[in-house]
Scaffold this motif. Structure first.
Motif, PDB file in Angstrom:
ATOM      1  N   PHE A 198       0.835  -1.199   0.000  1.00  0.00           N
ATOM      2  CA  PHE A 198       0.000   0.000   0.000  1.00  0.00           C
ATOM      3  C   PHE A 198       0.870   1.249   0.000  1.00  0.00           C
ATOM      4  O   PHE A 198       1.949   1.261   0.577  1.00  0.00           O
ATOM      5  CB  PHE A 198      -0.906   0.021   1.228  1.00  0.00           C
ATOM      6  N   TRP A 249      -0.695   7.321   0.874  1.00  0.00           N
ATOM      7  CA  TRP A 249      -2.011   7.978   0.814  1.00  0.00           C
ATOM      8  C   TRP A 249      -3.121   6.992   1.162  1.00  0.00           C
ATOM      9  O   TRP A 249      -4.111   7.359   1.792  1.00  0.00           O
ATOM     10  CB  TRP A 249      -2.227   8.634  -0.552  1.00  0.00           C
ATOM     11  N   GLN A 250      -2.943   5.729   0.772  1.00  0.00           N
ATOM     12  CA  GLN A 250      -3.982   4.739   1.080  1.00  0.00           C
ATOM     13  C   GLN A 250      -4.065   4.508   2.593  1.00  0.00           C
ATOM     14  O   GLN A 250      -5.155   4.465   3.172  1.00  0.00           O
ATOM     15  CB  GLN A 250      -3.676   3.424   0.363  1.00  0.00           C
ATOM     16  N   TYR A 267      -5.668   7.494   4.322  1.00  0.00           N
ATOM     17  CA  TYR A 267      -7.120   7.537   4.162  1.00  0.00           C
ATOM     18  C   TYR A 267      -7.830   6.481   5.007  1.00  0.00           C
ATOM     19  O   TYR A 267      -8.912   6.728   5.544  1.00  0.00           O
ATOM     20  CB  TYR A 267      -7.501   7.387   2.687  1.00  0.00           C
ATOM     21  N   VAL A 268      -7.219   5.307   5.124  1.00  0.00           N
ATOM     22  CA  VAL A 268      -7.825   4.267   5.965  1.00  0.00           C
ATOM     23  C   VAL A 268      -7.913   4.764   7.412  1.00  0.00           C
ATOM     24  O   VAL A 268      -8.965   4.656   8.065  1.00  0.00           O
ATOM     25  CB  VAL A 268      -7.025   2.933   5.881  1.00  0.00           C
ATOM     26  N   VAL A 306      -9.587  14.323   3.472  1.00  0.00           N
ATOM     27  CA  VAL A 306      -9.325  14.096   2.045  1.00  0.00           C
ATOM     28  C   VAL A 306      -8.903  15.398   1.373  1.00  0.00           C
ATOM     29  O   VAL A 306      -7.920  15.435   0.622  1.00  0.00           O
ATOM     30  CB  VAL A 306     -10.590  13.513   1.352  1.00  0.00           C
ATOM     31  N   TYR A 330      -6.255   6.195 -10.848  1.00  0.00           N
ATOM     32  CA  TYR A 330      -6.792   5.296  -9.823  1.00  0.00           C
ATOM     33  C   TYR A 330      -6.965   6.034  -8.498  1.00  0.00           C
ATOM     34  O   TYR A 330      -7.993   5.918  -7.837  1.00  0.00           O
ATOM     35  CB  TYR A 330      -5.848   4.100  -9.663  1.00  0.00           C
ATOM     36  N   ARG A 331      -5.949   6.824  -8.132  1.00  0.00           N
ATOM     37  CA  ARG A 331      -6.023   7.555  -6.859  1.00  0.00           C
ATOM     38  C   ARG A 331      -7.181   8.544  -6.854  1.00  0.00           C
ATOM     39  O   ARG A 331      -7.916   8.648  -5.866  1.00  0.00           O
ATOM     40  CB  ARG A 331      -4.688   8.286  -6.612  1.00  0.00           C
ATOM     41  N   VAL A 350     -10.497   6.724  -6.356  1.00  0.00           N
ATOM     42  CA  VAL A 350     -10.741   6.315  -4.964  1.00  0.00           C
ATOM     43  C   VAL A 350     -11.074   7.537  -4.099  1.00  0.00           C
ATOM     44  O   VAL A 350     -11.964   7.485  -3.239  1.00  0.00           O
ATOM     45  CB  VAL A 350      -9.523   5.532  -4.413  1.00  0.00           C
ATOM     46  N   THR A 351     -10.389   8.642  -4.355  1.00  0.00           N
ATOM     47  CA  THR A 351     -10.646   9.865  -3.582  1.00  0.00           C
ATOM     48  C   THR A 351     -12.098  10.323  -3.766  1.00  0.00           C
ATOM     49  O   THR A 351     -12.768  10.705  -2.795  1.00  0.00           O
ATOM     50  CB  THR A 351      -9.675  10.986  -4.023  1.00  0.00           C
ATOM     51  N   ILE A 411     -14.401   8.260  -1.747  1.00  0.00           N
ATOM     52  CA  ILE A 411     -14.384   8.604  -0.321  1.00  0.00           C
ATOM     53  C   ILE A 411     -15.290   9.805  -0.038  1.00  0.00           C
ATOM     54  O   ILE A 411     -15.904   9.912   1.018  1.00  0.00           O
ATOM     55  CB  ILE A 411     -12.945   8.898   0.163  1.00  0.00           C
ATOM     56  N   ILE A 439     -15.480   2.196   1.757  1.00  0.00           N
ATOM     57  CA  ILE A 439     -14.296   3.003   1.431  1.00  0.00           C
ATOM     58  C   ILE A 439     -13.020   2.186   1.646  1.00  0.00           C
ATOM     59  O   ILE A 439     -12.102   2.202   0.811  1.00  0.00           O
ATOM     60  CB  ILE A 439     -14.274   4.295   2.289  1.00  0.00           C
ATOM     61  N   ILE A 440     -12.962   1.448   2.758  1.00  0.00           N
ATOM     62  CA  ILE A 440     -11.751   0.663   3.033  1.00  0.00           C
ATOM     63  C   ILE A 440     -11.587  -0.437   1.965  1.00  0.00           C
ATOM     64  O   ILE A 440     -10.478  -0.696   1.499  1.00  0.00           O
ATOM     65  CB  ILE A 440     -11.772   0.098   4.472  1.00  0.00           C
ATOM     66  N   LEU A 454     -10.227   1.277  -1.022  1.00  0.00           N
ATOM     67  CA  LEU A 454      -8.821   1.670  -0.854  1.00  0.00           C
ATOM     68  C   LEU A 454      -7.859   0.486  -0.929  1.00  0.00           C
ATOM     69  O   LEU A 454      -6.718   0.628  -1.356  1.00  0.00           O
ATOM     70  CB  LEU A 454      -8.640   2.347   0.514  1.00  0.00           C
ATOM     71  N   THR A 455      -8.320  -0.683  -0.483  1.00  0.00           N
ATOM     72  CA  THR A 455      -7.367  -1.775  -0.309  1.00  0.00           C
ATOM     73  C   THR A 455      -7.429  -2.865  -1.376  1.00  0.00           C
ATOM     74  O   THR A 455      -6.444  -3.580  -1.570  1.00  0.00           O
ATOM     75  CB  THR A 455      -7.579  -2.445   1.073  1.00  0.00           C
ATOM     76  N   TYR A 456      -8.567  -3.032  -2.048  1.00  0.00           N
ATOM     77  CA  TYR A 456      -8.683  -4.257  -2.852  1.00  0.00           C
ATOM     78  C   TYR A 456      -9.511  -4.066  -4.123  1.00  0.00           C
ATOM     79  O   TYR A 456     -10.217  -4.969  -4.544  1.00  0.00           O
ATOM     80  CB  TYR A 456      -9.322  -5.339  -1.962  1.00  0.00           C
ATOM     81  N   ARG A 508      -8.373  -2.710  -7.250  1.00  0.00           N
ATOM     82  CA  ARG A 508      -7.689  -2.498  -8.526  1.00  0.00           C
ATOM     83  C   ARG A 508      -8.079  -3.519  -9.605  1.00  0.00           C
ATOM     84  O   ARG A 508      -8.252  -3.180 -10.766  1.00  0.00           O
ATOM     85  CB  ARG A 508      -6.176  -2.521  -8.317  1.00  0.00           C
TER      86      ARG A 508
END
Lengths: 57, 336
Positions: free
Chosen positions: A3, A6-7, A10-11, A37, B40-41, B44-45, B48, B234-235, B238-240, B242
């Protein structure tokens, strides 16, 4: 799986936002998440600009 | 003791929300990223920002019907372990599918699981609880699922046709790119909003039923659960997210910005429409319906039919397997 910073930021922000929303009002939690954010993105944008300026110089 | 089991049910619902986030970010923003409009960022932003807005404002419209109308609401408040089993089963199946890169519908998994839980209690009755499955409501929900991709395809078709002519009049290439880019991003935000409104309701429906009868909270229960679901989404995003993001963006058909815009706006309008009537419908079905609707204009040439067939098969297998998984798991937890 790796990760980026930034990820992870945000988490953490959304988890703190959830805590705030849970103990007070959900809108306060949501507002905290949005504020984080915006701050992170503005700081990231400024840093990118600074780096571009430095590269040109 | 019941509070501790209820907490497990909440964790299971959070896990489902995480699954939705990881699976459906591709649906909301896959078209934008696939068309190289945003990174991608940035995708995701935007998720959120818009998911909590939809969740806190409209999440309750679907949460109540999912939690209390398919099986009786007091069933889960008196047997929270069955709610936990249902949500874990749904989440597990979607995790497996996400790992394989298929954007399956969590709504179908959750509804299949809730029916499985209801059937388990009918066949293995518990002291002090009665269960039934509201088949009429279930048929209504399944009808909404069938209608979703067609409605979305119809909307996307109209939007594409309506925006094609005015955009042709824009001669300056820079201006055209700006308009298209902005349209795609805004429609993606609308999809994220409707995900907050509809998907969060589905994820937290069982948790709502558990908390409703037990009076576990003070204050605005629905909004708090909606925020919990939004954070889960959101999590997950952010994490999974892609892999499904790449499947939707590149795997179904090559997307131009106008196609992406029409598909996303058509899907968002459809999901928002069904949310108003309390139907838990799939953003996945809506967005792929939207892409197919635009594909029809090009004679289906661009649509990867093999990929579509795989996705349709996943849609059929998802509720069935979730039902069976939950039935088995609920039977086991009822023995304990």
């Amino acid at each position: 799986m790796t990760f980026e910073y930034w990820q992870i930021t945000y988490v953490l922000a959304v988890l703190i936002g959830l805590l705030i929303g849970w103990i007070s009002d959900p809108w306060f939690g949501a507002a905290f998440i949005w504020s984080c954010v915006i701050v992170v993105e503005v700081l990231g944008f400024q840093k990118k600009k600074r780096l571009e300026k430095g590269r040109k110089a | 003791m019941i509070e501790l089991v209820a907490l497990v049910a909440f964790v299971a619902s959070f896990y489902v929300a995480w699954n939705i986030g990881s699976n459906n970010t591709g649906n909301a923003m896959g078209t934008s990223v696939g068309a190289n409009v945003i990174s991608y960022r940035m995708a995701v932003t935007l998720m959120i920002i818009f998911i909590p807005l939809g969740a806190v404002l409209e999440g309750s419209k679907v949460m109540g019907p999912v939690g209390t109308q398919i099986v009786p609401g007091n069933l889960f408040s008196s047997l929270p372990k069955v709610a936990a089993a249902a949500m874990f089963s749904a989440g597990l199946w979607v995790t497996i599918q996400t790992k394989r890169g298929y954007p399956v519908s969590i709504h179908q998994a959750v509804i299949g699981s809730l029916v499985g839980a209801g059937l388990a209690i009918i066949l293995f009755p518990q002291v002090g609880t009665t269960s039934h499955v509201n088949w009429v409501r279930l048929i209504e929900i399944v009808s909404a699922w069938v209608a979703t991709p067609f409605t979305s395809a119809f909307f996307a078709f109209l939007i594409y046709r309506a925006s094609e002519a005015p955009l042709r009049r824009v001669k300056a290439l820079e201006k055209l790119n700006l308009i298209l880019g902005l349209s795609v991003v805004l429609s993606g935000c609308y999809v994220a909003y409707t995900m907050g409104a509809n998907d969060v309701g589905t994820a937290m429906g069982a948790a709502y039923a558990v908390s409703h009868g037990g009076n576990l909270f003070i204050g605005n229960v629905e909004a708090k659960l909606a925020l919990l679901g939004a954070v889960g989404l959101i999590i997950g995003s952010l994490t999974y997210s892609r892999k499904t993001l790449e499947t939707v963006g590149h795997g179904i058909m090559p997307l131009g910005p106008l196609t992406a815009f029409a598909a996303q706006l058509g899907a968002a309008l459809t999901v928002h429409l069904f949310t108003q009537f309390g139907f838990p419908v799939s953003t996945t079905e809506a967005i792929i319906g939207g892409i197919t609707g635009v594909g029809i204009i090009g004679g289906m040439a661009g649509v990867g039919r093999g990929k579509l067939r795989e996705i349709v098969m996943a849609w059929i297998s998802t509720p069935t397997i979730s039902l069976i998984l939950t039935f088995g798991l609920a039977y086991l937890v009822l023995l304990v």
